[in-house]
Design an enzyme around this catalytic site. Structure first.
Site, PDB file in Angstrom:
ATOM      1  N   ASP A  32       0.819  -1.223   0.000  1.00  0.00           N
ATOM      2  CA  ASP A  32       0.000   0.000   0.000  1.00  0.00           C
ATOM      3  C   ASP A  32       0.851   1.272   0.000  1.00  0.00           C
ATOM      4  OD1 ASP A  32      -2.119  -1.841   0.388  1.00  0.00           O
ATOM      5  OD2 ASP A  32      -1.997  -1.632   2.566  1.00  0.00           O
ATOM      6  N   GLU A 238     -11.351   0.351  -3.372  1.00  0.00           N
ATOM      7  CA  GLU A 238     -10.520   0.864  -2.281  1.00  0.00           C
ATOM      8  C   GLU A 238      -9.281   1.532  -2.883  1.00  0.00           C
ATOM      9  OE1 GLU A 238      -9.467  -2.583   0.082  1.00  0.00           O
ATOM     10  OE2 GLU A 238      -8.191  -3.414  -1.493  1.00  0.00           O
TER      11      GLU A 238
HETATM   12  O1  FUB Z   1      -3.325  -3.498   3.486  1.00  0.00           O
HETATM   13  C1  FUB Z   1      -4.636  -3.686   3.942  1.00  0.00           C
HETATM   14  C2  FUB Z   1      -5.606  -3.333   2.882  1.00  0.00           C
HETATM   15  O2  FUB Z   1      -5.371  -4.118   1.716  1.00  0.00           O
HETATM   16  C3  FUB Z   1      -5.521  -1.919   2.369  1.00  0.00           C
HETATM   17  O3  FUB Z   1      -6.062  -0.979   3.240  1.00  0.00           O
HETATM   18  C4  FUB Z   1      -6.215  -2.083   1.081  1.00  0.00           C
HETATM   19  O4  FUB Z   1      -6.088  -0.996   0.222  1.00  0.00           O
HETATM   20  C5  FUB Z   1      -5.603  -3.346   0.561  1.00  0.00           C
HETATM   21  O5  FUB Z   1      -4.372  -3.130  -0.070  1.00  0.00           O
END
Ligand code: FUB
Length: 339
Positions: A32, A238
Site C-alpha cells: 500500500d 478501495e
Molecule cells: O493493506 C490492507 C488493505 O489491503 C488496504 O487498506 C487495502 O487498500 C488493501 O491493499
C-alpha cells in the site's frame, strides 16, 4: 508436493522471471505505498505486513498489521532505506488493531501521518499523527479524526489546500455509511444502483481535522452516468489516489475483486471524474494498491505484489515502475509481468 503445488510453484517462477520490477526491500513485507517528494527525496508510507496469526476471513482479518515504517529513496532507482519505526498501534490511544494503508502530508514544515485502524468496537477510524521529519517518528492525536471513517486515507496537495480522500468497501466498511452516517445494516449497493464512491473533504489549515463534511467521489461512465454497482471491472473498491497532470485531476483506485488499478479524469479535486482505463493489470495476491508521484519530471507508479512470499496475499512487497501519460493525457496500461 502435490501436482497442484508444483504447478503453482512453476507459475510463480515464471512470473518472477517476467516481473518488470523487484521488491524495494526484502527484510520485511510492505504494501500500500503512498509516495511523496519531501525535501527533494522520495518518501514512501507503506503498510508493514506481518503474519499476525489471525485466520483468513471475508473482512480481511488476516491483515493484522501493528506498526508503520517509512522508506526513503534518493531517486526511484536508488536503494530504499528503512527509516525505522514511525508509529506503533500501542502508541495510539483509540486504536486496537489492523493498521492499514497510510499516507502523509507536509504543511509549514511539519509532517502529518494519516492512518486507519479499528477501534475497540471494531469500526475502522482514521487518525492523524504529527512529526517534525518526513520519516517520523509521529505522535498520534488522542482521538481519531471527526467525520473521517473507513480505510485508505490519501492526501492530495493542490498548492493552496490539502484534500483527504478515503474509503474501501467490504472489509473496509465504507458500505456501512450513507451520507456520512454509520448504520451497521447498510450494505453494498447492487445491480444497476450507483456504485459507492470514495469520500473527499478539504483538510483544515492545521491538518488535524476536516474543514467540511465529506462528499462522495463520483466516477462517471462514457455517457456521463455514475458507474453501476455491478460494474466490478470499473467501480471504486478501495485505495483512492489523486494526482494532477497537465492541469487535470486524475483519480485512481483499485477495483478490488477484479484486481485492477484504474483511473478517471476530472477538472476539480472533488470530481466528478470520468472513467478512462486500466493503469495496472492484476498482480500476484488479492489486493492491488498504488500511488503515483512525479520526480524530476518523470512519473512513477508505486505498487505491490505478493510474489516474494510465494503468493501469500497478506505478505506483500513494494515495487516501483515508470508511468507514462500519452500526449492526449491517457495513461499507458502496465503489465506487471510483461518483462
Ligand atoms: O493493506 C490492507 C488493505 O489491503 C488496504 O487498506 C487495502 O487498500 C488493501 O491493499
Amino acid at each position: 508436493a502435490t501436482a497442484g503445488d508444483e504447478a503453482l510453484s512453476a507459475e510463480l517462477d515464471l512470473l518472477t522471471s517476467r516481473a518488470i520490477s523487484q521488491p524495494l526491500v526484502t527484510h520485511m513485507y510492505t504494501a500500500d505505498p503512498s509516495a511523496h517528494v519531501f525535501e527533494g527525496r522520495l518518501y514512501i508510507y507503506p503498510s508493514h505486513d506481518i503474519d499476525a496469526g489471525t485466520p483468513f476471513d471475508d473482512e480481511g482479518g488476516h491483515f493484522g498489521m501493528q506498526d508503520y515504517h517509512v522508506l526513503r529513496m534518493d531517486s526511484p532507482h536508488a536503494e530504499a532505506v528503512d527509516c525505522g519505526l514511525a508509529l506503533h498501534v500501542c502508541d495510539v490511544p483509540w486504536a486496537k488493531r489492523q493498521m492499514w494503508a497510510p499516507d502523509a502530508a507536509c504543511r509549514n514544515g511539519r509532517y502529518y501521518f494519516y492512518f486507519p485502524a479499528k477501534d475497540a468496537q471494531d469500526v475502522f477510524r482514521i487518525g492523524v499523527a504529527v512529526g517534525d521529519r518526513p520519516e517520523g517518528p509521529f505522535t498520534a492525536r488522542p482521538e481519531p479524526m471527526t467525520g473521517a471513517y473507513s480505510i485508505d486515507p490519501a492526501v492530495f496537495d493542490d498548492g493552496d489546500a490539502h484534500y483527504l480522500y478515503f474509503g474501501g468497501i467490504w472489509g473496509g466498511q465504507l458500505q456501512k455509511y450513507r451520507d456520512n452516517v454509520y448504520a451497521p445494516e447498510h450494505a453494498e449497493p447492487l445491480g444497476a444502483e450507483a456504485a459507492l464512491g470514495a469520500r473527499v473533504a478539504r483538510l483544515r489549515d492545521d491538518m488535524l481535522e476536516l474543514a467540511e463534511p465529506t462528499r462522495e467521489v463520483v466516477v462517471l461512465d462514457e455517457h456521463g452516468a455514475p458507474l453501476r454497482a455491478d460494474d466490478h471491472a470499473r467501480r471504486f473498491f478501495e485505495g483512492p489516489w489523486v494526482h494532477r497532470h497537465a492541469g487535470r485531476y486524475y483519480f485512481s483506485y483499485s477495483t478490488g475483486n477484479t484486481h485492477l488499478l484504474c483511473y478517471a479524469v476530472g477538472d476539480s479535486p472533488y470530481g466528478p471524474f470520468t472513467y478512462q482505463g486500466v493503469i495496472l493489470e492484476p498482480v500476484v495476491g488479492w489486493t492491488t494498491h498504488h500511488s503515483i508521484v512525479e520526480f524530476e519530471g518523470r512519473w512513477w507508479l508505486y505498487y505491490h505484489d505478493a510474489l516474494l512470499s510465494g503468493g501469500v496475499t497478506h505478505l506483500r512487497s513494494l515495487k516501483v515502475t515508470e508511468l507514462h501519460h500519452d500526449d492526449d493525457g491517457r495513461i499507458r496500461t502496465i503489465d506487471p509481468y510483461g518483462g
